[in-house]
Design an enzyme around this catalytic site. Sequence first.
Site, PDB file in Angstrom:
ATOM      1  NE  ARG A 269      -3.531   2.467   2.518  1.00 30.55           N
ATOM      2  CZ  ARG A 269      -4.038   3.098   3.562  1.00 30.55           C
ATOM      3  NH1 ARG A 269      -3.732   2.710   4.791  1.00 30.55           N
ATOM      4  NH2 ARG A 269      -4.845   4.139   3.400  1.00 30.55           N
ATOM      5  CG  HIS A 270      -0.986   4.847  -0.808  1.00 29.60           C
ATOM      6  ND1 HIS A 270      -1.225   5.522   0.351  1.00 29.60           N
ATOM      7  CD2 HIS A 270      -2.193   4.398  -1.246  1.00 29.60           C
ATOM      8  CE1 HIS A 270      -2.511   5.515   0.610  1.00 29.60           C
ATOM      9  NE2 HIS A 270      -3.130   4.820  -0.332  1.00 29.60           N
TER      10      HIS A 270
ATOM     11  NE  ARG B 129      -5.105   7.908   1.034  1.00 32.15           N
ATOM     12  CZ  ARG B 129      -6.088   7.989   1.927  1.00 32.15           C
ATOM     13  NH1 ARG B 129      -6.223   9.100   2.660  1.00 32.15           N
ATOM     14  NH2 ARG B 129      -6.921   6.988   2.108  1.00 32.15           N
TER      15      ARG B 129
ATOM     16  NE  ARG C 269      -3.935   7.243  -2.566  1.00 30.74           N
ATOM     17  CZ  ARG C 269      -4.968   7.744  -3.216  1.00 30.74           C
ATOM     18  NH1 ARG C 269      -4.865   8.953  -3.767  1.00 30.74           N
ATOM     19  NH2 ARG C 269      -6.096   7.074  -3.343  1.00 30.74           N
TER      20      ARG C 269
ATOM     21  CG  ASP D 132      -7.012   1.066   1.816  1.00 36.97           C
ATOM     22  OD1 ASP D 132      -7.297   1.262   0.609  1.00 36.97           O
ATOM     23  OD2 ASP D 132      -7.477   1.767   2.733  1.00 36.97           O
TER      24      ASP D 132
END
Length: 502
Positions: free
Chosen positions: A41-42, A45, A109, A287
């Site tokens: 996952r990034h 943010r 992102r 996610d």
Amino acid sequence: MAGRRFGWSRVALLQLFLGVNLMMMPPTEARRLRFVTLLYRHGDRSPVKTYPKDPYQEDEWPQGFGQLTKEGMLQHWELGQALRQRYHDFLNTSYHRQEVYVRSTDFDRTLMSAEANLAGLFPPDGMQRFNPNISWQPIPIHTVPIAEDRLLKFPLGPCPRFEQLQNETRRTPEYQNESIQNAQFLDMVANATGLADLTLETVWNVYDTLFCEQAHGLVLPPWASPQTMKRLSRLKDFSFRFLFGIYEQAEKARLQGGVLLAQIRRNLTLMATTSRLPKLLVYSAHDTTLVALQMALDVYNGKQAPYASCHIFELYQEDSGNFSVEMYFRNESTKAPWPLILPGCPHHCPLQDFLRLTEPVVPKDWEQECRLASGPADTGVPACSLVQAATWSRPFHSHPGSISPHLHADPGAQRYRPAGSVSSQSLRNTSWAHVLLQLPLLSSLPFSGVKSFKGLPRLWRHCLTAHSLRLTLGSLVSPATPWKPLLSRTNDLLLPKPVTNS
Ligand SMILES: *[C@@H]1O[C@H](CO)[C@@H](O)[C@H](O)[C@H]1NC(C)=O
Ligand SMILES: *[C@@H]1O[C@H](CO)[C@@H](O)[C@H](O)[C@H]1NC(C)=O
Ligand SMILES: *[C@@H]1O[C@H](CO)[C@@H](O)[C@H](O)[C@H]1NC(C)=O
Ligand SMILES: *[C@@H]1O[C@H](CO)[C@@H](O)[C@H](O)[C@H]1NC(C)=O
Ligand SMILES: *[C@@H]1O[C@H](CO)[C@@H](O)[C@H](O)[C@H]1NC(C)=O
Ligand SMILES: *[C@@H]1O[C@H](CO)[C@@H](O)[C@H](O)[C@H]1NC(C)=O
Ligand SMILES: *[C@@H]1O[C@H](CO)[C@@H](O)[C@H](O)[C@H]1NC(C)=O
Ligand SMILES: CC(=O)N[C@H]1CO[C@H](CO)[C@@H](O)[C@@H]1O
């Protein structure tokens, strides 16, 4: 000392017992890591959006909404470093394009997360430095436009059957209960935020915004108390389960996470047979991507995947020459990745078992499976939905005012009618309670699976296939309620007359 001696003698005993010498077991070095697939996952943010009454609007954030923050960059750089450590014997210290392939969704992102990650994973060695002042080198990240992404952007669509499953999920007792239990709370949140149509499925947005604000030191409005945040967080977890679980999890998986799993499986197989792929395959996503995949694998822990969390597949070649798959989840930067166990397999899961056990959640033909079962337009009501209606009417009798069985009037339910389903008339004449009491009878028929729902130990659902008629039987079995007196005239449901062409 004594404990130690005891320990050794136990080993000796075990050796006698098993007829093997444990000390002569091949050292672990004999297994060779052959291939790694990562899905992460990034990082941290800014909120993806906000609500009308929010005192903090988009200009509060340096780059606006939905963007990777400096914290997020650091998280991914740190993950990259941890991966470098884990794979220092596996990947060359210098970057080789044949060794690694990175694919990201087309979001700022996730692209930037992959960049930060690769900066930690492949800092240039002396030879690769293009500028002595910069300890970084460019590494390609592949993507496809969001609208064309059929691999990493979830939920995948358009997929009418999945939408239909969502509709059916909304009618499950668990969803209805959640809806009722939170109706007042949602009203309060709607009023506080100025959002008009807030539902169980959209309220996670509010949580997400508040969570991001709080994480970045912004003071939350008084209504967003710790209890409210806790409740919102629970609802956010519920909305993930709504998407990929709660009801027909395996079929949802075939239409969602199974698509990504299919590619991962193909790549694992290819690697075990020809080893013509890169050694490291990386997916940079969201996610929802992680939940979809982990729900398909049935290893989801029920919590939103944290920022920069990483699902790891490792393909090993054993001493015997056979291959096995290990999975890990790195969701805390201070801890070693958690081993994940595919249900039905040991942690070192033989590749052929991994493939066999995941087969049921992999679509044979996604587009075809996404189509709604077609049939002549008619007034037939799927027995599936009717039986569900029956199940609702019962357990909630004891909770006045909660649920009314309204399903037989649901137009959505009329939409699909498996060949040979019962006529709606015969069903209208059958009281819900009667239908419900089919359950003991049905248990004796072949069915495709019985599942117990987490959190609802008394809820059982039976799915069966008979004469291409798909009946889904469900029941909330309460020991307090007697079954017997309700049994009657249910055979027309169970054994529909064959459809004759007229
Ligand atoms: C790493 O790559 C270098 C070339 O950049 C090569 O000489 C070396 O053998 C490689 N090492 C391994 C372990 O593959
Ligand atoms: C590296 O930094 C030094 C000092 O700022 C500068 O003089 C030099 O030109 C830089 N080298 C490159 C290749 O940019
Ligand atoms: C799902 O329900 C909505 C609202 O009732 C309806 O408009 C839609 O057609 C349904 N979709 C499917 C695939 O059943
Ligand atoms: C209904 O929801 C409440 C709160 O969300 C939960 O505590 C309870 O266990 C649920 N009951 C059922 C039958 O699902
Ligand atoms: C709705 O919110 C306003 C403030 O935004 C508050 O004064 C009012 O009491 C709230 N109404 C309800 C029903 O909660
Ligand atoms: C990380 O994953 C493990 C295994 O699923 C779980 O037990 C643990 O609670 C998770 N931790 C966080 C912070 O999500
Ligand atoms: C290797 O896999 C084959 C099946 O592909 C199996 O029959 C055999 O027993 C395995 N060998 C070992 C040593 O596990
Ligand atoms: C055979 C196969 O599915 N290979 C895939 C492995 O993963 C890469 C990266 O996603 C794909 O491009 C390949 O098609």
